[in-house]
Every structure is written in structure tokens, then in C-alpha cells.
Design a protein around this motif. Structure first.
Motif, mmCIF file in Angstrom:
data_model
loop_
_atom_site.group_PDB
_atom_site.id
_atom_site.type_symbol
_atom_site.label_atom_id
_atom_site.label_comp_id
_atom_site.label_asym_id
_atom_site.label_seq_id
_atom_site.Cartn_x
_atom_site.Cartn_y
_atom_site.Cartn_z
ATOM 1 N N LYS A 26 -3.408 -3.997 -2.855
ATOM 2 C CA LYS A 26 -3.779 -2.565 -1.769
ATOM 3 C C LYS A 26 -3.392 -1.270 -2.194
ATOM 4 C CE LYS A 26 -7.364 -5.370 0.170
ATOM 5 N NZ LYS A 26 -7.278 -6.533 0.104
ATOM 6 N N PRO A 27 -3.617 -0.656 -1.915
ATOM 7 C CA PRO A 27 -2.567 0.145 -1.662
ATOM 8 C C PRO A 27 -1.738 0.810 -0.597
ATOM 9 C CG PRO A 27 -4.932 1.435 -1.310
ATOM 10 C CD PRO A 27 -4.965 0.268 -1.927
ATOM 11 N N PRO A 28 -0.670 1.081 0.028
ATOM 12 C CA PRO A 28 -0.167 0.807 0.816
ATOM 13 C C PRO A 28 -0.639 1.888 2.595
ATOM 14 C CG PRO A 28 1.297 2.471 -0.310
ATOM 15 C CD PRO A 28 -0.023 1.752 -1.414
ATOM 16 N N ARG A 29 -0.516 1.757 3.685
ATOM 17 C CA ARG A 29 -0.743 2.469 4.475
ATOM 18 C C ARG A 29 -0.861 3.662 4.954
ATOM 19 N NH1 ARG A 29 -2.390 -0.279 10.371
ATOM 20 N NH2 ARG A 29 -3.695 1.254 10.522
ATOM 21 N N PRO A 30 -1.228 4.403 4.632
ATOM 22 C CA PRO A 30 -0.884 6.345 4.538
ATOM 23 C C PRO A 30 -0.099 6.561 6.253
ATOM 24 C CG PRO A 30 -2.955 6.511 3.927
ATOM 25 C CD PRO A 30 -2.777 4.671 4.659
ATOM 26 N N ALA A 31 0.501 7.403 6.922
ATOM 27 C CA ALA A 31 0.135 8.078 8.026
ATOM 28 C C ALA A 31 -0.854 7.839 8.704
ATOM 29 C CB ALA A 31 1.179 8.702 7.767
ATOM 30 N N GLN A 32 -1.149 7.368 10.485
ATOM 31 C CA GLN A 32 -1.801 7.328 11.073
ATOM 32 C C GLN A 32 -2.502 8.551 10.948
ATOM 33 O OE1 GLN A 32 -4.429 4.559 11.529
ATOM 34 N NE2 GLN A 32 -5.775 6.647 11.130
#
Ligand SMILES: Cc1cc2nc3c(=O)[nH]c(=O)nc-3n(C[C@H](O)[C@H](O)[C@H](O)COP(=O)(O)O)c2cc1C
Length: 239
Positions: A26-32
Motif C-alpha cells: 500500500k502507499p505510504p501514509r501521507p501527512a494527516q
């Protein structure tokens, strides 16, 4: 198979798909939270917790496309933004917002194209949810741009402000993979409905707008159209 059918099929859940999805990358988690460090900031008045009963607001709600041109006030804009995405609580120190979000991942950013708000310079603003502030991303008169981008629907230029609901897809895809795209569209509906009902309660008119030229709206808010894209517009004005 056309694009819509392909999308629906490829984002459908099935038990084998759920299991294989666990192992799919899965893609990395972007900044919230998106931030605009150098931007001029304006702290919005605090939200209020009174208004029409929800039953009355539902009964009164209609899509309104004619506006009086009386300016929106900052408290009204504040209330609408709070209804759209305001932080309303927390769970295990995780902030929760006014509209539901799959996995509490909150993929949406809200931009305001402000034309006629008292004490607010015309321009495009980003809603900084944590601080309940506006960040000015572009100053100027964007009435023609937003009208043209919305296939010449004149009400966009006549409204006091247009909310652009923009999704950072990987916030959802990071957990849910391609299914996350579906959640994003569902969430846009929740946010827009909150704006609709809040507008009624404030005595304002509003309309959700799905017909727009994606590339033009994305350009206005600085979204690349792939990692982040405008999903839905919502115009608000006095009536
Ligand atoms: C996903 C969606 C997209 C819409 N797009 C537009 C639009 O581009 N322009 C417009 O004038 N109204 C738009 N509408 C508003 C509908 O036309 C309106 O909800 C419908 O006619 C029912 O009327 P009501 O909202 O007053 O009950 C949209 C509504 C939805 C839910």
C-alpha cells in the motif's frame, strides 16, 4: 468494460480479495494535515452549538442557486467550515471530526474560494482544521475562474463562497488500498450534507456541484489531480 464498471469491479470487496489485500503493498501514509507555513493566517471565530433542530433543517434543505449578494460573515464561514470538517472530539487522543470518515483517516482538505465575505480579502483559503484557521493560498478575484471551471454555472460566481472538497487519496489508500477510493466519494457526500444543513440553519442557501472541469479546479487549489484531487464543490450564499 467502461471506466465506471472497471472502477466498481476493481474496488469491490470479496473474501479472497480481503485476504490477498492484506499482503498487497500500500502507499505510504501521507501527512494527516496539510500546512502552508508562509501563508497569511486568520483565526476563525469559535463555532457555536445552537441552531435549527436537525429535523427542521432537513425539511427546509433545498439546493439554492440564487443569492442576494449580501456578504457572508466570518462567524457564518467559521460555522460552515466547522460543520464540514471541524474537530468535534477525540478517541485515544485521535481527533475526530464533524463528518464521519472510514478508519478516522480524514482524507479531505477543504479550500474556500471566497468572493464576498465581510472582513476577508478575496482569494483562495485552506482550512487548517486543528487551529480552526484559514491560510491564504492565493489572493485575488477568482469568480470567473470558478464559474468557468464549473462549466459556466453562473451561481458559482454569484455565491459568496465556494467550498472545494479535495481528497488526499493515500490517506485512505494507505489502509484500504483501492477500496479507499470509494470511501473518499462517500465521505464527500457526508461533508457536503453537513454544509447543506448548516447553511439552512444559518439562513443561507447552498448547492453541491459535481459538474466541474477537474483540471481547472485542481489548478486553482494547487492539487496535482492524482495524489490529491477536487471531488466536489459546494457554493454558499445569502438568500
Ligand atoms: C453529487 C451531486 C452533484 C450535483 N451537481 C450539481 C451541479 O453541478 N449543479 C447544480 O446546479 N446542482 C447540482 N446538484 C444538486 C442537485 O441538482 C439537487 O440536489 C437535486 O436537483 C435535488 O434538489 P434539492 O437538493 O433541492 O433537494 C448536485 C447534487 C449532487 C448530490
Amino acid at each position: 468494460m467502461d471506466a465506471g464498471e472497471t472502477f466498481h469491479r476493481d474496488t469491490a470487496l470479496s473474501w479472497p480479495g480481503v485476504f490477498s489485500g492484506l499482503f498487497r503493498s500500500k502507499p505510504p501514509r501521507p501527512a494527516q494535515y496539510k500546512t502552508y507555513p508562509g501563508a497569511e493566517r486568520l483565526t476563525l471565530p469559535p463555532p457555536r452549538y445552537e441552531g435549527l433542530p436537525v429535523e427542521t433543517a432537513m425539511r427546509e434543505r433545498r439546493s439554492v442557486r440564487n443569492y442576494t449578494r449580501e456578504p457572508l460573515t466570518l462567524p457564518q464561514l467559521s460555522q460552515l467550515l466547522y460543520a464540514a470538517q471541524g474537530i468535534t472530539g477525540s478517541m485515544h487522543s485521535q481527533p475526530l471530526r464533524s463528518a464521519p470518515s472510514a478508519g478516522a483517516l480524514y482524507p479531505f482538505e477543504i479550500y474556500v474560494v471566497a468572493h464576498n465575505v465581510a472582513d476577508l480579502e478575496r482569494g483562495i483559503y485552506h482550512y487548517a482544521v486543528r487551529a480552526h484557521q484559514l491560510e491564504l493560498t492565493a489572493s485575488g478575484d477568482f469568480r470567473n475562474h470558478i464559474t468557468r471551471a464549473a462549466l459556466q454555472q453562473d451561481m458559482l460566481g454569484e455565491a459568496d463562497a465556494t467550498f472545494v472538497l479535495s481528497a488526499v487519496f493515500d490517506r485512505s489508500r494507505h489502509k484500504y488500498g483501492e477500496r479507499g477510493y470509494r470511501y473518499v466519494y462517500m465521505e464527500a457526500g457526508h461533508i457536503s450534507q453537513n454544509i447543506y444543513l448548516q447553511a439552512v440553519s444559518l439562513g443561507l442557501g447552498s448547492v453541491g456541484v459535481g459538474a466541474f472541469l477537474d483540471a481547472e479546479v485542481n489548478k486553482l487549489i494547487g492539487a496535482d489531480g492524482s495524489k490529491e484531487a477536487a471531488i466536489y464543490l459546494h457554493a454558499v450564499g445569502s438568500r
